[in-house]
Enzyme design. Structure first.
Site, PDB file in Angstrom:
ATOM      1  N   ASP A 291      42.007  24.375  47.363  1.00  0.00           N
ATOM      2  CA  ASP A 291      41.481  25.732  47.404  1.00  0.00           C
ATOM      3  C   ASP A 291      42.425  26.607  46.580  1.00  0.00           C
ATOM      4  OD1 ASP A 291      39.931  27.947  47.826  1.00  0.00           O
ATOM      5  OD2 ASP A 291      39.842  27.754  49.998  1.00  0.00           O
TER       6      ASP A 291
HETATM    7  C1  NOJ Z   1      38.924  30.697  47.928  1.00  0.00           C
HETATM    8  C2  NOJ Z   1      37.860  30.288  48.891  1.00  0.00           C
HETATM    9  O1  NOJ Z   1      38.442  29.841  50.108  1.00  0.00           O
HETATM   10  C3  NOJ Z   1      36.967  29.198  48.362  1.00  0.00           C
HETATM   11  O2  NOJ Z   1      35.924  28.986  49.265  1.00  0.00           O
HETATM   12  C4  NOJ Z   1      36.448  29.555  47.003  1.00  0.00           C
HETATM   13  O3  NOJ Z   1      35.603  28.536  46.527  1.00  0.00           O
HETATM   14  C5  NOJ Z   1      37.622  29.779  46.072  1.00  0.00           C
HETATM   15  N1  NOJ Z   1      38.440  30.862  46.580  1.00  0.00           N
HETATM   16  C6  NOJ Z   1      37.169  30.098  44.642  1.00  0.00           C
HETATM   17  O4  NOJ Z   1      36.606  31.337  44.590  1.00  0.00           O
END
Ligand code: NOJ
Length: 758
Positions: A291
């Site tokens: 993430d």
């Molecule tokens: C953080 C989020 O937790 C995740 O779900 C997302 O896909 C990414 N950022 C990219 O935006």
């Protein structure tokens, strides 16, 4: 390592997904091409494939500085960037791809990702709301339309579906998932993966999906985002993992790990999750993206000393691609050269990334998704709008309809449409709205105006504002707590009307990432408005537009009609009007309970019985002394404009062998005056287990369409394998003994029979 067999109810349906996904990622011809490519790549180029940056186009995290952007463009030219997120549009993606393909030595195309969560330009209801349709075809269709639009705009990959089971509506991200139940969650995960990926990842109307957030993110303590998680292996396996396992079986191309730790180990650095279970037991051949910044976040977690250390932990644990930590690109090559990371780990990660790029057809034509003409056509498709309206009305849940106030009469003299969300053209788009145009939704007011004849007067008053200040992904919603100036006009409008439609709830950006709340009641001055309006006119239809369940407090008893419309997407206003006026008979059912009080959270219908289940006289049983244990509206609940009755359930045999199955049947009758759709639900309870078992578990559901007076026998096949769970022996298996079997229209109001597993 033992092999866990997941032969639950999903196995059968999954067997019918032809060519779904990840199996298609691995074939001898592609593996050969990857071998050849790997043989030509320098260590730095390999690491580059594992490096993902966010572009500055549309960020879902801190925007890169000008300096960082320059670094990114330079590295793209050198073939040191494998993927970019947040670059969108046929033109922009083509330019970005050109940088890599025309300048880098090996011309390896980049893969472009975006959070396409419930639509790209055409918004469907937010995922939790959409799951309330219990219509897996609708979920698949919505994901396919999102994929069609995104793919035409040059995107290859969505960071979805999100499949975190959550029992806690304080957690703002509950809006992105499928709710509280692992079985429904698994079905939804499969439907969405099928929708995004289709039968062929290389088709131009499909994109790679991403099962996220792996794992346990929905169990963050106290519902606070990014907070600590401590899950037992049994809860992990029985509750959290089933949707992920199902997604893997359905061929999802990628996984994203999660920000949280489990039992002291951040998921990004967790080899048990990523290597033992995902890539080992499940044989997942795609890649795992971290993430955003989660590799670097192992430093503040206190799990790594430095970004270098974190990078070593992450690659070793099975995180293949680094989203925006910039740790792999900075340290991985040196770590390999120093002998601290085995190059085979890097090779394996690169192979996984390349598999997805090959499957998408990017090596045949790196620009194939970036098509300005196709983009233009896809983003303006009337068919997409029609589908969004259809899915939105299927998602609406009728929570209360005292006195049969609904459906409304289109010929009413005056309808007052009141509330902060009544004319709002933005909130229905919800959070995680990709490339939706701000303020482009059909408002409830517009929907009602379009539905009624010109002889019906529609009056509107906002009453109170819900939020003030900026409304976007990076801004916290500022709630209006002082401006009451619109209340008198709202009262006046209510007084003048035959019926009031009062739209309250949450702004789009009140739920979603980083939007945890200690209080999930009506924010700001909304309750004051509801009270004032009710005093002026008792005939109030409360329309809730929310990302998550709210606690409704006194309004649940005082308002005669309550409709949960979620953040219903681009066509929300039309869809709600369809339901309010009875053109659509509501059939949505809650995918997560509405608690009575925030203090009940976390809660699930599938709780354990405890040693003191009660009710008992006195105080020493497992209950609150100041409120019932039960939710206000349970999981699976939702009313219709007709009523359905259920016969006592029947089982085709009282005993079932270890490899056997039984038919569970019930006769469902439409006992009312209107045609309607009922979601018939099947639950079981395993009475004694090697580990204690939930008091009820969903094992199946069917939607049936019944004319007034019509009856239908609804039959479920319940196999012994559907009774399996992760046992004390660490095996996925069904244990012999007695089971209760329930059928009903929600998790609370059920009829019961039983059977024995031999
Ligand atoms: C953080 C989020 O937790 C995740 O779900 C997302 O896909 C990414 N950022 C990219 O935006």
């Amino acid at each position: 390592m033992h092999v866990v067999r997941f032969v639950g109810a999903l196995a059968l349906s999954l067997a019918f997904i032809p060519g779904a996904g990840a199996q298609g990622l691995v074939n001898p011809a592609t593996e050969k091409r990857i071998d050849a490519l790997l043989a030509q790549m320098t260590l730095e180029e390999k690491v580059g494939q594992l490096n993902q940056y966010s572009s500055a186009f549309d960020v879902t995290g801190p925007a890169p500085s000008a300096g960082a952007q320059k670094v990114m463009y330079d590295q793209v030219r050198q073939g040191l960037v494998g993927s970019v997120l947040n670059v969108t549009g046929a033109e922009a993606t083509r330019k970005m791809q050109q940088l890599a393909v025309e300048n880098s030595r090996l011309k390896i195309p980049m893969i472009f990702g975006l959070d396409v969560i419930h639509g790209y330009r055409t918004m469907f209801p937010t995922p939790l709301g959409e799951t309330a349709s219990w219509d897996m075809g609708a979920l698949e269709q919505s994901a396919r339309i999102a994929a069609t639009e995104a793919a035409a705009a040059g995107l290859h990959w969505t960071f979805g579906p999100m499949m975190d089971v959550s029992w806690d509506a304080r957690w703002g991200r509950i809006m992105e998932g499928a709710g509280e139940d692992p079985y429904l969650g698994a079905q939804a995960a499969v439907a969405r993966v099928r929708g995004f990926q289709g039968r062929d990842l290389g088709a131009l109307d499909t994109i790679a999906a991403c099962a996220k957030h792996y794992a346990g993110y929905g169990f963050s303590e106290a519902g606070r985002d990014y907070n600590t998680v401590d899950l037992s292996e049994q809860r992990l396996r029985n509750v959290v993992l089933p949707p992920f396992k199902a997604a893997a079986e359905a061929g999802v191309a990628t996984f994203m790990n999660s920000f949280n730790e489990i039992a002291g180990i951040p998921s990004t650095g967790n080899p048990h999750l990523q290597r033992d279970i995902l890539k080992g037991e499940w044989g997942f051949p795609g890649f795992v993206v971290s993430d955003w910044g989660s590799i670097g976040e192992m430093v503040p977690h206190g799990y790594a000393e430095s970004l270098e250390h974190a990078s070593r932990i992450a690659i070793t644990a099975g995180s293949d691609m680094d989203m925006e930590s910039r740790g792999y690109v900075a340290h991985l090559a040196a770590l390999v050269k120093a002998g601290q990371v085995d190059v085979t780990l890097v090779d394996d990660a690169v192979r996984r990334v390349l598999r997805v790029k090959f499957a998408l057809g990017l090596f045949d034509d790196p620009y194939r998704y970036s098509d300005v003409a196709r983009e233009k056509q896809a983003l303006a498709s009337p068919a997409h709008a029609a589908a969004a309206r259809d899915v939105a009305r299927k998602s609406i849940v009728l929570l209360k309809n005292d006195g049969g106030l609904l459906p409304l009469d289109k010929g009413a003299k005056t309808i007052a449409v009141i509330g902060p969300l009544a004319a709002d053209k933005d909130a229905p788009l919800g959070n995680w709205r990709a490339q939706a145009i701000a303020g482009s939704a059909v408002s409830l007011l517009e929907g009602i105006q379009a539905a009624v004849p010109s002889t019906t007067r529609v009056v509107h008053a906002e009453g109170v504002k819900l939020v003030t200040g900026p409304r976007n992904f990076m801004a916290r919603s500022v709630i209006n707590t002082t401006d009451r100036s619109g209340i008198p006009a709202a009262v006046e409008a209510a007084r003048s009307a035959d019926v009031v439609v009062l739209a309250v709830g949450e702004d789009a950006f009140q739920s979603g990432e980083g939007r945890s709340q200690v209080d999930i009641g009506f924010k700001g001055l909304q309750e004051e408005l509801i009270k004032a309006v009710l005093e002026a006119n008792k005939r109030v239809v409360l329309v809730l537009m929310t990302g998550r369940p709210l606690t409704l407090g006194w309004t649940a008893d005082s308002v005669p009609v309550i409709v949960e419309a979620w953040h219903g997407g681009s066509q929300a206003g039309h869809a709600i009007a369809d339901v309010l006026f009875g053109d659509t008979n509501p059939s949505g059912k809650l995918p997560v309970a509405f608690p009575r009080h925030v203090g009940q959270l976390p809660m699930t219908y599938a709780h354990k019985n405890t040693g003191r289940p009660g009710p008992e006289p006195g105080v020493t049983w497992s209950a609150y002394t100041d409120m019932s244990n039960d939710p206000l509206y349970p999981f699976g609940y939702g009313l219709s404009y007709t009523t359905f009755t259920y016969s006592e359930p029947r089982v085709s045999a009282a005993q079932i062998g270890r490899d056997g199955s039984v038919q569970v049947s019930t006769t469902v009758t439409n006992a009312g005056q209107r045609a309607g759709v009922e979601v018939v639900q099947l639950y079981v309870r395993d009475l004694v287990g090697s580990l204690t078992r939930p008091v009820k578990e969903l094992k199946g559901f069917q939607k049936v369409d019944l004319q007034p007076g019509q009856s239908r026998e609804v039959t479920f096949t319940l196999r012994a394998s559907d009774l399996a769970f992760y046992t004390a022996a660490g095996k996925w298996e069904a244990e012999p003994g007695a089971f209760k079997v329930f059928v009903g229209g929600n998790s609370r109001d059920v009829k019961e029979t039983g059977l024995t597993l031999k």
